[in-house]
Enzyme design. Structure first.
Site, PDB file in Angstrom:
ATOM      1  N   SER A 265     120.255   7.230 -16.058  1.00  0.00           N
ATOM      2  CA  SER A 265     119.279   6.150 -15.951  1.00  0.00           C
ATOM      3  C   SER A 265     119.978   4.825 -15.697  1.00  0.00           C
ATOM      4  O   SER A 265     121.196   4.711 -15.822  1.00  0.00           O
ATOM      5  CB  SER A 265     118.474   6.057 -17.241  1.00  0.00           C
ATOM      6  OG  SER A 265     119.309   5.543 -18.266  1.00  0.00           O
ATOM      7  N   LYS A 266     119.156   3.841 -15.382  1.00  0.00           N
ATOM      8  CA  LYS A 266     119.685   2.505 -15.157  1.00  0.00           C
ATOM      9  C   LYS A 266     120.407   2.013 -16.413  1.00  0.00           C
ATOM     10  O   LYS A 266     121.432   1.357 -16.335  1.00  0.00           O
ATOM     11  CB  LYS A 266     118.527   1.570 -14.806  1.00  0.00           C
ATOM     12  CG  LYS A 266     118.952   0.143 -14.601  1.00  0.00           C
ATOM     13  CD  LYS A 266     117.789  -0.707 -14.209  1.00  0.00           C
ATOM     14  CE  LYS A 266     117.719  -2.004 -14.986  1.00  0.00           C
ATOM     15  NZ  LYS A 266     118.968  -2.632 -15.330  1.00  0.00           N
TER      16      LYS A 266
END
Ligand code: GLU
Length: 512
Positions: A265-266
């Site tokens: 994920s970011k």
């Protein structure tokens, strides 16, 4: 039957910046298309207006331009099957939803959001999960539970409705995925997904299947997160009577966090300091900036190569592949079923490899920008090209050039303490200043550096000195540390005058 032309699509929703997992999906589609002489299409799936993000579509287009992946058809390019943006095809979907209602494969549902919410809560309080499906639909407000007259009246009064798919009861749905193999799902477990919304827009499921059909898509290669939706998609092909031309499906494994389990994920990127997006992205609302591969100094070829190998392998030891080589070698059979862990060190390694292939003249252009930002004006470009040629093998990025070559641009003001202790003994200053004086006498021509080196060697052997000791103290005087490229190269680039001056300065400053 003649072979179908390979036509694949990358179909992102413009809900934010494109995750590198999405880039990998697009890349695999591209490789498969090109390998089979097929078409690679960009379709923008923007039917969910609540998730629309300003600038995201443009970001997607720009990302692929930078990466060098060219679409044959699609948004911004055109083609025979357009428009390629679903919001521009809006009018087209309703009739397909109605067709399914008429065929008994779908139904109108009039339940309001509040009614469904209340039901969900009630189920939750009984520790159950509410699902709109073959078990519950009879008790809800829809064209299966109401009689025809009631339904006609509601429709005539323009009461808001959605159209839901009607899963048959207890039917096994089979799917042969090119990566996962055979997948079976029982229809009674599946919820009657909304196909057409009260805002007059189709949902992803309906628009996706209708468009894949109308655009003659032969293979759907997409992320694993869509596998649970696939039984519905298979049933939609059946319901429409399009089974003969149903695309083949390939669901790609996830890109995983470098440390631990779960989807990359970011937040992992922020936490561990690497980009998860191809280009830098500024959120239009929060103005939060997320880093991009391009801005972080990655070369597009390196990003492509790295992504290709995150989930696919050639079955050989080869790791460096140009895009053309990937087109040649890629095969869906060799895509792993398991998630691929993102590896930052490997990403840097790929960039290192590709950086070595870039011509020094080209790298100098970016390096010069960095130097300018440090207020360093370089007159002699050939010198700069030579410096880049010497240091790039020690660097992963252009931004590493400075740390590996700063001594070419500024004379040391201080000397590394640890090295000083070890390399600068009683009498060293005297020797260094003697060497400086002697070098100053050498004729300043093309060969001065070779002659200087020869002189130093002779001086060391004539005086039976320790070679490492003297060479390192010279390096310390010139570079300020024990780092740096080959000494002869440093002599050549800095020139006689500068070398003599640095040797004298060190001898004076350090004393001893
Ligand atoms: N619009 C979907 C997405 O955002 C496309 C999924 C598919 O390829 O079917 O990923």
């Amino acid at each position: 039957m003649t072979e179908r032309k390979v036509r694949v699509r990358f179909a992102p929703s413009p809900t934010g910046p494109l995750h590198i997992g999405g880039v990998r999906t697009a890349l695999y589609n591209y490789l498969f298309a090109k390998q089979n002489g097929g078409d690679f299409i960009l379709r923008i799936e923007d039917t969910d207006q609540t998730r629309f993000v300003e600038g995201a579509e443009n970001y997607i287009v720009e990302s692929f331009k930078w990466l060098g992946l060219k679409f044959d058809e699609g948004v911004g390019i055109g083609g025979d099957y357009g428009p390629y943006k679903q919001s521009e095809r809006k009018e087209l979907y309703k009739k397909y939803a109605i067709e399914l209602v008429e065929k008994g494969w779908a139904y109108y549902a009039f339940d309001t959001a509040e009614e469904l919410d209340a039901l969900r809560k009630q189920y939750e309080s009984e520790k159950k999960n509410f699902q709109y499906d073959c078990n519950t639909r009879k008790g809800l407000r829809n064209s299966l539970s109401l009689n025809k007259q009631e339904v006609d009246e509601l429709l005539a009064k323009d009461v808001a409705y959605v159209i839901r798919f009607k899963f048959p009861e207890n039917e096994d749905i089979h799917l042969d995925d090119l990566i996962r193999g055979h997948v079976k799902m029982n229809s009674s477990l599946l919820d009657d997904k909304v196909l057409y919304k009260s805002d007059g827009m189709p949902t992803y499921h309906l628009a996706n299947i209708v468009d894949d059909h109308l655009m003659c898509i032969s293979h759907v290669i997409r992320g694993e997160e869509w596998l649970p939706s696939c039984p519905l998609h298979v049933m939609l092909y059946k319901a429409f009577g399009w089974e003969d031309t149903m695309p083949k499906f390939a669901h790609l494994p996830l890109l995983l966090k470098p440390d631990g389990n779960g989807k990359l994920s970011k937040r992992d990127g922020d936490r561990l300091g690497f980009p998860v997006f191809p280009l830098q992205w500024t959120d239009p609302k929060s103005k939060e900036v997320s880093s991009g591969y391009r801005e972080s100094g990655y070369l597009p070829e390196a990003v492509i190569n790295m992504l290709a190998l995150l989930g696919w392998n050639s079955g050989t030891e080869q790791e460096i592949f140009s895009l053309d080589e990937l087109v040649e070698t890629f095969s869906i059979d060799r895509i792993s079923k398991h998630g691929a862990k993102f590896d930052l060190e490997k990403a840097k390694w790929f960039n290192h490899q590709y950086l070595q292939k870039v011509e020094d003249e080209k790298l100098v252009i970016d390096f010069q920008k960095d130097l300018k930002s440090r207020d360093i004006e370089i007159v002699d470009e050939s010198k700069l090209i030579a410096i880049v040629g010497l240091v790039k093998e020690r660097c992963n990025f252009v931004k590493d050039f400075w740390d590996n070559s700063d001594y070419f641009f500024v004379a040391p003001e201080t000397y590394a303490e640890k090295a000083l202790k070890k390399r600068w003994k009683e009498g060293t200053s005297e020797r260094i200043s003697f060497i400086a004086t002697e070098i100053a006498k050498i004729e300043d021509n093309n060969l001065w550096a070779d002659n200087a080196e020869e002189f130093i060697m002779k001086y060391i052997s004539d005086n039976e000195l320790n070679m490492g000791q003297i060479m390192n103290s010279i390096r310390l005087a010139v570079v300020g540390d024990t780092k740096g490229v080959n000494m002869l190269d440093i002599l050549k680039i800095l020139g006689k005058e500068e070398i003599v001056s640095r040797l004298n300065t060190a001898a004076k400053k350090i004393g001893l």
